[in-house]
Design a protein around this motif. Sequence first.
Motif, short mmCIF file in Angstrom:
data_model
loop_
_atom_site.label_atom_id
_atom_site.label_comp_id
_atom_site.label_asym_id
_atom_site.label_seq_id
_atom_site.Cartn_x
_atom_site.Cartn_y
_atom_site.Cartn_z
N LYS A 224 0.82 -1.21 0.00
CA LYS A 224 0.00 0.00 0.00
C LYS A 224 0.86 1.27 0.00
O LYS A 224 0.55 2.26 -0.66
N LYS A 225 2.01 1.20 0.73
CA LYS A 225 2.86 2.41 0.82
C LYS A 225 3.40 2.78 -0.56
O LYS A 225 3.50 3.96 -0.91
N ILE A 226 3.77 1.77 -1.34
CA ILE A 226 4.30 2.03 -2.69
C ILE A 226 3.22 2.69 -3.54
O ILE A 226 3.47 3.67 -4.26
N ILE A 227 2.02 2.16 -3.46
CA ILE A 227 0.90 2.68 -4.26
C ILE A 227 0.64 4.15 -3.88
O ILE A 227 0.52 5.02 -4.74
N GLU A 228 0.58 4.41 -2.57
CA GLU A 228 0.29 5.77 -2.11
C GLU A 228 1.39 6.74 -2.54
O GLU A 228 1.13 7.87 -2.94
N LYS A 229 2.62 6.28 -2.45
CA LYS A 229 3.76 7.15 -2.81
C LYS A 229 3.66 7.57 -4.28
O LYS A 229 3.80 8.74 -4.62
N GLU A 230 3.41 6.60 -5.14
CA GLU A 230 3.34 6.92 -6.57
C GLU A 230 2.10 7.76 -6.88
O GLU A 230 2.17 8.71 -7.67
N ALA A 231 0.98 7.42 -6.26
CA ALA A 231 -0.26 8.17 -6.54
C ALA A 231 -0.12 9.62 -6.09
O ALA A 231 -0.73 10.52 -6.68
N SER A 232 0.70 9.84 -5.06
CA SER A 232 0.83 11.21 -4.54
C SER A 232 1.64 12.11 -5.48
O SER A 232 1.75 13.30 -5.27
N THR A 233 2.23 11.52 -6.52
CA THR A 233 2.99 12.36 -7.47
C THR A 233 2.05 13.09 -8.45
O THR A 233 2.48 13.97 -9.18
N LEU A 234 0.78 12.70 -8.45
CA LEU A 234 -0.18 13.41 -9.32
C LEU A 234 -0.49 14.78 -8.73
O LEU A 234 -0.49 14.95 -7.51
N PRO A 235 -0.79 15.78 -9.56
CA PRO A 235 -1.05 17.12 -9.02
C PRO A 235 -2.29 17.17 -8.12
O PRO A 235 -2.39 17.99 -7.22
N LYS A 236 -3.24 16.26 -8.33
CA LYS A 236 -4.45 16.26 -7.50
C LYS A 236 -4.68 14.85 -6.95
O LYS A 236 -4.43 13.87 -7.65
N ARG A 237 -5.09 14.80 -5.69
CA ARG A 237 -5.29 13.49 -5.06
C ARG A 237 -6.47 12.75 -5.70
O ARG A 237 -7.54 13.34 -5.89
N VAL A 238 -6.26 11.48 -6.04
CA VAL A 238 -7.38 10.66 -6.55
C VAL A 238 -8.17 10.20 -5.33
O VAL A 238 -7.65 9.46 -4.50
N PHE A 239 -9.41 10.64 -5.19
CA PHE A 239 -10.14 10.33 -3.95
C PHE A 239 -10.92 9.04 -4.02
O PHE A 239 -11.57 8.63 -3.08
N TRP A 240 -10.89 8.34 -5.17
CA TRP A 240 -11.52 7.01 -5.22
C TRP A 240 -10.49 5.99 -4.76
O TRP A 240 -9.37 5.93 -5.29
N THR A 241 -10.85 5.15 -3.80
CA THR A 241 -9.91 4.16 -3.26
C THR A 241 -9.33 3.26 -4.35
O THR A 241 -8.11 3.10 -4.47
N ILE A 242 -10.20 2.68 -5.16
CA ILE A 242 -9.70 1.73 -6.17
C ILE A 242 -8.96 2.49 -7.28
O ILE A 242 -7.93 2.04 -7.77
N GLY A 243 -9.48 3.65 -7.65
CA GLY A 243 -8.82 4.45 -8.69
C GLY A 243 -7.40 4.79 -8.30
O GLY A 243 -6.47 4.71 -9.11
N ARG A 244 -7.19 5.16 -7.02
CA ARG A 244 -5.84 5.54 -6.57
C ARG A 244 -4.91 4.31 -6.58
O ARG A 244 -3.74 4.41 -6.92
N LYS A 245 -5.49 3.18 -6.23
CA LYS A 245 -4.70 1.94 -6.25
C LYS A 245 -4.23 1.64 -7.68
O LYS A 245 -3.10 1.22 -7.90
N MET A 246 -5.13 1.89 -8.65
CA MET A 246 -4.78 1.62 -10.05
C MET A 246 -3.69 2.58 -10.53
O MET A 246 -2.70 2.16 -11.13
#
Length: 329
Positions: A224-246
């Motif tokens: 999960k930490k790897i997923i969150e780290k990469e997702a946080s590089t987007l300019p806006k937070r993806v607020f859908w749980t599954i979308g952010r995982k993808m």
Amino acid sequence: MIKVGIPRGLFYFYYYPLWKTFFENLGAEVVTSSETNNKIVSQGIDIAVDETCFPVKVYYGHVNQLCNENIDYIFIPRIVSVELRSYICPKFMGIPDMIRASFNNLPYVIDITIDLSRNNKELKKEIIKVGQLFTSNKKAINNAYQNAIIEQKRFNQISKEGYTLDEAIKLWEGLKIKLNTKNDLKIGVFGHGYSIYDQAISMNIINKLREMECQAYIPEMLDKKIIEKEASTLPKRVFWTIGRKMVGGALHMDKRTDIDGIIYVSCFGCGPDSIVGEVIERKVKNKPFMLITVDEHTGEAGLVTRLEAFCDMLRRRKSNNESNISAHG
Ligand code: SF4
């Protein structure tokens, strides 16, 4: 014995061990619909409104099958959020109401609200409310829930080992599954769990890849930490749980040297996919990428042809050492 029906669709793939353990610990018998088949799909399409997405239509088919079983309750949770500051697609919030409006032979619907976006205080009250359908003993309800959490953690651990979620459920239930380990390609496969792990919705895409000697590298295998780290590089937070995982998972795999390509399976009629799939397609720069959109008209032969062509291209690229050439032309 009281029978509780759980439709084999949507969040069944993520939380079945939790729900099954909870109800069984309260003395109920859990009945599920069968694996998705053509009859379930076509009945779901007939009953559901045209505008909804493919997995929700299939869910209707599962509910329809359970309505013809002799069950006392049907469990259709209203899922708003499964973690802090994140949400699930709005269709999950409305699903109990949509189902009630479409069926006139429904058993009593257990439509517990699951909303962990701020805290889990309300969830605890909801658990007690559901448990009281089976017993007035609050301690027994709490124990049932604690046991359910333990079983869910066991299932989550199994699902990290490369098994699809439906395989992980079977393993959790004690069945044996042997994976084909002969493969020369590693392909990241993304999509909502209830589409890529439902063999009928995804046309069994993961097993087809395995038959083509590819290892399907799925999001559940990532930390999960790897997923969150990469997702946080987007300019806006993806607020859908599954979308952010993808998104986080795909960005991570885009950087890995051991991953040969990435496939995203999108469902026709899915709102979040129209954004998440697009973001992934634009952001994945280093790996060949294929977007597959599935619906009730998807033909198996066409899918196999696309997968074979994708794998051939990956193998040619690998054997000619062309990974330095842009995957985007
Ligand atoms: S995220 Fe997409 S596929 Fe899933 S329920 Fe919502 S609209 Fe349907």
